[in-house]
Design a protein around this motif. Structure first.
Motif: not given
Length: 382
Positions: A22, A26, A31, A335-336, A339-340, A342
């Motif tokens: 993931r 990104m 990202r 994971i949160g 994703e929020k 980096g």
């Protein structure tokens, strides 16, 4: 179609690889990601080692070596141990990483149904290798009260008629804790008295801070020690490790190595010879000091944010943090966070089942600047 071997159901993928995939996706989208999930040094291999590898390739040293490794490398590894407890070079086997060493050991030891005792949390491959050879890994819950390590009392308490071996890791992944020498001696005696075999993972031995790691060979020569050129020596991608075997197992280890992988990479073995040069060792010690500096920044920073880290890790480059103040699902939390913000970290599920959903692992194998940025993002997220 044949659904495959039933043993596959006992071998789980690394959750961290999903996090890493993931994170890479990104990054490919532009990202910024702060990697605190990776379990390898961020430094490139020391130039002296690289040049030795290049020289081996250029001089045509690309043929098989003996199954147990280059004699000169086996001798250099043996010499790296203190003189008073130095093993004979004939008991040293060079392997494709420490993983190759563990596969040889378990192949030599385990019959179907045999049990191997180990700590939970612990490195996931350990239990998976036992399952691969039809053994039963017995994961013993540990926590801060016992330094996240097995001790002699726990070994005796969980020993059964089917127990054949105990696996220790000192320093450990994910907690970075050491087994004190007096406790290691007690474990050695407890295992010997019961007719079992002790296996000690020492792959983080060079990365110990503020004290000197004492090899288990100081207490007995009748055990297996596993080490690697990956962590302290910074050669992860070269895939090179070693084991020191009891004399009675050398023939079996040689036979298995011939059949399983024939030999470790020849250029990598010649490169590893340079790892023992004084100039290379000086650079490696500087890098160890940098890891300690990073630990000494990240540990109080995470505690200040509300993560519970009851012990100061003495080695490796990890912090195993209780995140139960924020979540009861460490994977969803990781994971949160990724994703929020980096920031990539590893959920505790990779390391066993004992309170795994309440823990995450932070790696400080990254620059201080990146670690500071990661803490800032984490603070804002929380």
């Amino acid at each position: 179609m044949n659904p495959g071997a039933t043993r596959l159901s006992k071998i789980e993928p690394f959750h961290v690889m999903d996090i890493l995939a993931r994170a890479r996706a990104m990054e490919s989208q532009g990202r910024s990601v702060i990697h605190m999930e990776i379990g390898e040094p961020d430094f490139p291999t020391v130039p002296g080692i690289v040049q030795a590898g290049i020289a081996a390739l250029q001089s045509g040293r690309t043929h098989y070596t003996p199954a147990l490794g280059l004699p000169e490398l086996r001798a250099a590894i043996a010499t790296s141990y203190p003189a008073q407890i130095r093993p004979d070079a004939g008991r040293v086997a060079v392997t494709p990483g420490a993983s190759g060493a563990l596969q040889l050991i378990f192949a030599a030891l385990i019959n179907p149904g045999d049990q191997v005792l180990m700590a939970d949390p612990g490195y996931p491959c350990n239990r998976h290798f036992v399952s691969l050879f039809e053994g039963e890994p017995v994961a013993i819950p540990v926590d801060a009260s016992n330094g996240y390590q097995l001790n002699a009392d726990l070994v005796c308490q969980h020993w059964s008629k089917r127990t054949v071996a105990v696996l220790l890791a000192s320093p450990s992944n994910p907690t970075g804790t050491l087994i004190p020498p007096n406790e290691m001696e007690k474990i050695v005696r407890a295992v010997e008295e019961r007719g079992g075999v002790l296996i000690v993972d020492e792959i983080y031995h060079g990365l110990v801070y503020g004290e000197e790691a004492v090899t288990a060979l100081s207490h007995s020569q009748n055990l297996f020690v596993v080490n690697s050129f990956s962590k302290y020596y910074g050669m992860t991608g070269w895939r090179l490790g070693w084991l020191v075997a009891p004399a009675s197992f050398v023939t079996a280890i040689d036979k298995l190595a011939q059949n399983i992988f024939l030999a470790a990479s020849t250029p990598a073995q010649y490169a590893a010879l340079a790892a023992f040069d004084n100039t290379v060792q000086q650079e490696l010690q500087k890098r160890r000091d940098i890891f300690r500096e990073r630990r000494d920044f990240l540990l109080p920073a995470l505690r200040e944010l509300g993560f519970e880290i009851p012990l100061v890790p003495q080695g490796a480059f990890y912090l195993y943090a209780d995140c139960s103040r924020f979540t009861d699902d460490s994977r969803a939390f990781a994971i949160g966070l990724l994703e929020k913000t980096g920031v990539a970290i590893t959920p505790g599920l990779d390391f066993g089942s004992h309170r795994a959903r309440q823990h995450v692992r932070f790696s400080y194998a990254n620059t201080l600047d990146n670690l500071r940025e990661g803490v800032t993002r984490l603070r804002n997220y929380l």
